[in-house]
Design an enzyme around this catalytic site. Structure first.
Site, PDB file in Angstrom:
ATOM      1  N   ASN A   1      -1.208   2.273   5.689  1.00 19.54           N
ATOM      2  CA  ASN A   1      -0.356   1.232   5.116  1.00 19.54           C
ATOM      3  C   ASN A   1       0.123   0.366   6.280  1.00 19.54           C
ATOM      4  OD1 ASN A   1       3.110   1.259   4.058  1.00 19.54           O
ATOM      5  ND2 ASN A   1       1.634  -0.340   3.852  1.00 19.54           N
ATOM      6  N   GLY A   2      -0.244  -0.914   6.254  1.00 19.82           N
ATOM      7  CA  GLY A   2       0.190  -1.821   7.319  1.00 19.82           C
ATOM      8  C   GLY A   2      -0.910  -2.805   7.655  1.00 19.82           C
TER       9      GLY A   2
ATOM     10  N   TRP B   1      -2.880  -2.631  -1.612  1.00 21.65           N
ATOM     11  CA  TRP B   1      -2.600  -4.048  -1.844  1.00 21.65           C
ATOM     12  C   TRP B   1      -3.436  -4.768  -0.789  1.00 21.65           C
ATOM     13  CZ3 TRP B   1      -0.496  -8.336   0.711  1.00 21.65           C
ATOM     14  CH2 TRP B   1      -0.158  -9.410  -0.121  1.00 21.65           C
TER      15      TRP B   1
ATOM     16  N   ARG C   1       3.568  -0.130  -5.054  1.00 22.73           N
ATOM     17  CA  ARG C   1       3.384  -0.692  -3.725  1.00 22.73           C
ATOM     18  C   ARG C   1       2.091  -1.487  -3.595  1.00 22.73           C
ATOM     19  NH1 ARG C   1       6.815   1.736  -0.042  1.00 22.73           N
ATOM     20  NH2 ARG C   1       5.508   0.997   1.652  1.00 22.73           N
TER      21      ARG C   1
ATOM     22  N   CYS D   1       0.847  -1.186   0.000  1.00 21.21           N
ATOM     23  CA  CYS D   1       0.000   0.000   0.000  1.00 21.21           C
ATOM     24  C   CYS D   1       0.887   1.241   0.000  1.00 21.21           C
ATOM     25  CB  CYS D   1      -0.944   0.106   1.194  1.00 21.21           C
ATOM     26  SG  CYS D   1      -2.115  -1.238   1.314  1.00 21.21           S
TER      27      CYS D   1
ATOM     28  N   LYS E   1      11.739 -14.921 -12.144  1.00 20.56           N
ATOM     29  CA  LYS E   1      11.468 -13.781 -13.034  1.00 20.56           C
ATOM     30  C   LYS E   1      10.383 -14.153 -14.040  1.00 20.56           C
ATOM     31  CE  LYS E   1      12.832 -11.169 -11.581  1.00 20.56           C
ATOM     32  NZ  LYS E   1      13.480 -10.518 -10.480  1.00 20.56           N
TER      33      LYS E   1
ATOM     34  N   GLU F   1       6.808 -14.806 -12.264  1.00 17.75           N
ATOM     35  CA  GLU F   1       6.118 -13.679 -11.628  1.00 17.75           C
ATOM     36  C   GLU F   1       5.554 -12.676 -12.642  1.00 17.75           C
ATOM     37  OE1 GLU F   1       8.255 -10.808  -9.183  1.00 17.75           O
ATOM     38  OE2 GLU F   1      10.117 -11.346 -10.163  1.00 17.75           O
TER      39      GLU F   1
ATOM     40  N   HIS G   1      15.165 -37.686  -9.352  1.00 22.22           N
ATOM     41  CA  HIS G   1      14.604 -38.206  -8.105  1.00 22.22           C
ATOM     42  C   HIS G   1      13.125 -37.850  -7.965  1.00 22.22           C
ATOM     43  CE1 HIS G   1      18.503 -39.624  -6.860  1.00 22.22           C
ATOM     44  NE2 HIS G   1      19.005 -38.447  -7.235  1.00 22.22           N
TER      45      HIS G   1
ATOM     46  N   LYS H   1       5.689  -4.107  -4.905  1.00 22.46           N
ATOM     47  CA  LYS H   1       7.149  -3.978  -4.887  1.00 22.46           C
ATOM     48  C   LYS H   1       7.724  -4.098  -3.480  1.00 22.46           C
ATOM     49  CE  LYS H   1      11.104  -2.735  -6.879  1.00 22.46           C
ATOM     50  NZ  LYS H   1      11.715  -3.789  -7.708  1.00 22.46           N
TER      51      LYS H   1
ATOM     52  N   GLU I   1      16.601 -17.643  -9.921  1.00 24.54           N
ATOM     53  CA  GLU I   1      16.216 -16.273 -10.249  1.00 24.54           C
ATOM     54  C   GLU I   1      15.544 -16.221 -11.624  1.00 24.54           C
ATOM     55  OE1 GLU I   1      15.679 -13.784  -8.664  1.00 24.54           O
ATOM     56  OE2 GLU I   1      15.750 -12.088 -10.022  1.00 24.54           O
TER      57      GLU I   1
HETATM   58  C1  F6R Z   1      11.115 -10.489  -7.422  1.00 24.47           C
HETATM   59  C2  F6R Z   1      11.249  -9.513  -6.353  1.00 24.47           C
HETATM   60  C3  F6R Z   1      10.981  -9.954  -4.980  1.00 24.47           C
HETATM   61  C4  F6R Z   1      11.871  -9.210  -3.969  1.00 24.47           C
HETATM   62  C5  F6R Z   1      11.458  -9.566  -2.534  1.00 24.47           C
HETATM   63  C6  F6R Z   1      12.336  -8.899  -1.517  1.00 24.47           C
HETATM   64  O1  F6R Z   1      11.400  -9.934  -8.664  1.00 24.47           O
HETATM   65  O2  F6R Z   1      11.538  -8.371  -6.587  1.00 24.47           O
HETATM   66  O3  F6R Z   1      11.111 -11.337  -4.832  1.00 24.47           O
HETATM   67  O4  F6R Z   1      13.202  -9.566  -4.201  1.00 24.47           O
HETATM   68  O5  F6R Z   1      10.129  -9.201  -2.337  1.00 24.47           O
HETATM   69  O6  F6R Z   1      12.224  -7.510  -1.612  1.00 24.47           O
HETATM   70  P1  F6R Z   1      13.341  -6.579  -1.020  1.00 24.47           P
HETATM   71  O7  F6R Z   1      14.583  -6.831  -1.805  1.00 24.47           O
HETATM   72  O8  F6R Z   1      12.809  -5.196  -1.182  1.00 24.47           O
HETATM   73  O9  F6R Z   1      13.525  -6.966   0.419  1.00 24.47           O
END
Ligand code: F6R
Length: 604
Positions: A99-100, A75, A28, A2, A481, A484, A500, A599, A477
């Site tokens: 936010n929270g 969110w 956010r 949020c 990527k 998501e 396995h 994010k 990773e």
């Molecule tokens: C994936 C991504 C997330 C963040 C995770 C941690 O592309 O960006 O998996 O890496 O939410 O976020 P931070 O780095 O802000 O602690």
């Protein structure tokens, strides 16, 4: 998650100002949004979905130029994403955005219902508004009322509050959720982060937990927990507004991948002159014989790359754990353990909680963080900033790369301290490090090749990423990527483990991406890839030019420069990011704002 923003100042078209500011916080959360503006009357407008829906709704509503307003992008945590659950929430004399997460909202709600309050939404935030309204019945002083509220609320919050009895001021408070105050000549603002204020000002204050701020058009007063006025340091945003713009790119994610050569160069150049510069610019690692790395998501994946290289080159054991697990489990550390927390935002709730536990046990902590002044950066004993600049796309790219780069520098530093590598070799690696931004640039210039491969993947339902050693960490990773942002199911597997169980999922046409950069493990990986070919898999191999392997099966190959093994992950990740981007683009996905995500994950 949020985002909140609030404005008090010179009379203006506040609809536009708040919407523009809110849009910078949309990363956010984007389940719904809402706005409250006082233009002689309190007008509250909310809309499900992205901020553009709110913008559309606002076109139909007459709001006079005004001086005071708050806004929110959501969110969803409590209750589905609909108009009613959207913020701002207004009960009695209180209108607020939040936010929270309020953990004791059920008990509070029951008490308030007994007192005669009716609730229309499913949210914890409406309960906060009602509670503050109830407190206000006895406590007329707004600062004291907010202070009393904090004594009852459990959980996390950044609140922007307007009281009906005081349209001359905007109030805000925070606990465990980020809040900053922007200071301008003709207005003052509150926001979840500085991106929302940068159009107005570069000057801001970082709020600490339980500090209450009262803003008027031309004054900002901050009160501590004991309600004493305190003087806060005024900080300056170090980056430029253009960093928060797409600058001609179709998507922030693509722009941020294109930023990689520049930010990599800027960040590493501070450390790589020679080994002495490296050692002088970094914390002293000599006392540690064990490292724990704690993070979430991609930051955890960067940690896995870090584990592989620190163990290999610096010769000390590293464990990597998800913050959401680490915070609740028994951990084995002592005074010779360094716990490293990695976070782009520096605001990830689980990582913060894990950091606080470790600090309570008086174990040394180091943060590897992007956002300057964020909670993790401030609370860890030491901090290394990766300085990736603003990252807007929800899926991290450049910050991940710089987290890996920083871990390589840490590994080299420890290798020097431990004498597990000789100085000459470290200096040689540092010299080669200088060439990496150019190599990254060259890979990005081949984006069309990646886009061609993406075509093969974009109509798939399942994709498997295989690697061994550090290539397995990179597979994780690559897989994250892809899933998501494109919503294609994908798994990363250590290649030797496939047989396995998981190999039963490989069928005719399944795409397998093999990451093959490690000279020693390449033949092993190849055998595992062939096992999938025998079962009908279609193969993409990302590899390095020194390996020059001939494959006796059809496959796409993406070949990149061979650099020292310790540096190779920085180059390998680039095609993985570009392929994921293009697959998502071809599938018409909302790349910068994938569904259900945000994010900054500020809830547990
Ligand atoms: C994936 C991504 C997330 C963040 C995770 C941690 O592309 O960006 O998996 O890496 O939410 O976020 P931070 O780095 O802000 O602690």
């Amino acid at each position: 998650m949020c985002g909140i923003v609030g404005y008090i100042g010179k009379k203006c078209n506040l609809k536009k100002v708040l919407i523009d500011d809110l849009k910078t916080l949309e990363y956010r959360g984007y389940d719904s949004s809402g706005i409250a503006i006082f233009d002689g009357n309190m007008k509250i407008i909310k809309a499900k979905g992205k901020i553009k829906n709110l913008e559309e709704s606002l076109k139909k509503i007459d709001i006079k130029n005004s001086e005071l307003g708050i806004a929110h992008t959501r969110w969803a945590t409590h209750g589905e994403a609909n108009d009613i659950n959207s913020h701002p929430h207004r009960v009695g004399c209180v209108t607020l955005v939040h936010n929270g997460i309020i953990e004791n909202y059920v008990e509070l709600k029951d008490d308030l219902i007994k007192k005669g309050y009716h609730f229309v939404s499913d949210t914890d935030t409406e309960v906060v508004s009602a509670l503050l309204d109830d407190i206000k019945k006895k406590e007329k002083d707004n600062i004291k009322a907010i202070n009393k509220l904090t004594l009852v609320l459990e959980g996390s919050y950044a609140l922007g509050i307007i009281f009906d009895d005081d349209y001359e001021h905007l109030y805000a408070i925070k606990k465990d959720s980020p809040l900053i105050v922007g200071i301008c000549d003709d207005c003052n603002l509150i926001a979840s982060d500085v991106t929302a204020i940068i159009e107005h000002t570069k000057n801001y204050m970082l709020m600490n937990d339980y500090e209450i701020v009262r803003l008027s058009k031309d004054k900002v007063e901050v009160f501590d927990k004991n309600l004493k006025i305190i003087q806060k340091e005024i900080l300056e945003v170090s980056w430029d507004i253009n960093q928060a713009k797409k600058n001609g790119f179709s998507h922030f994610m693509l722009k941020e991948i294109h930023d990689e050569p520049t930010v990599l160069k800027n960040t590493i150049s501070e450390y790589i002159k020679d080994v002495h510069t490296l050692v002088n610019k970094m914390p002293n690692f000599s006392k540690y014989n064990k490292i724990h790395i704690v993070a979430c998501g991609s930051a955890m994946h960067a940690g896995l790359v870090g584990k592989s290289i620190v163990e290999e080159y610096a010769n000390i054991p590293v464990t990597v754990e998800l913050a959401s697990e680490y915070r609740y489990k028994k951990n084995f550390y002592d005074k010779k353990t360094l716990v490293i927390f990695i976070s782009q935002s520096g605001e990830t709730a689980d990582t913060i909680a894990a950091l606080r536990n470790v600090k309570a046990d008086k174990i040394d902590t180091l943060a590897i963080v992007n956002v300057v002044g964020s909670t993790i950066a401030r609370e860890a004993d030491q901090v290394l900033y990766i300085r990736a600049g603003v990252e807007i796309a929800v899926a991290t790219t450049k910050a991940y790369m710089l987290q890996v780069a920083m871990l390589i520098l840490v590994a080299l530093n420890i290798a020097y301290v431990n004498k597990s590598m000789d100085v000459e070799e470290i200096n040689k690696i540092l010299k080669e490090f200088k060439k990496l931004p150019k190599f990254v640039d060259e890979i990005i210039a081949r984006e069309k090749e990646c886009f061609k491969v993406a075509k093969e993947i974009s109509n798939q339902e399942d994709v498997f990423f295989l690697g061994r050693g550090v290539d397995y960490a990179l597979s994780m990773e690559g897989s994250l990527k892809l899933k998501e942002i494109s919503y294609i199911h994908s798994e990363a597997y250590p290649a030797g483990e496939l047989k396995h169980g998981t190999i039963s999922l490989i069928e005719n046409g399944t795409i397998v991406v093999g990451i093959m950069s490690n000279d020693k493990l390449a033949p092993k990986l190849l055998s595992n890839i062939k096992e999938t070919v025998a079962r009908g898999a279609k193969i993409l191999i990302i590899t390095t030019d020194n390996l020059n392997m001939e494959f006796d099966f059809d496959c796409h190959k993406f070949v990149i420069n061979k650099v020292h093994n310790i540096l190779q992950p920085i180059l390998i990740v680039v095609p993985l990011q570009l392929i994921a981007f293009e697959v998502a683009r071809q599938r018409g996905c909302d790349i910068d704002k994938p569904r259900n995500l945000a994010k900054s994950v500020t809830v547990e």
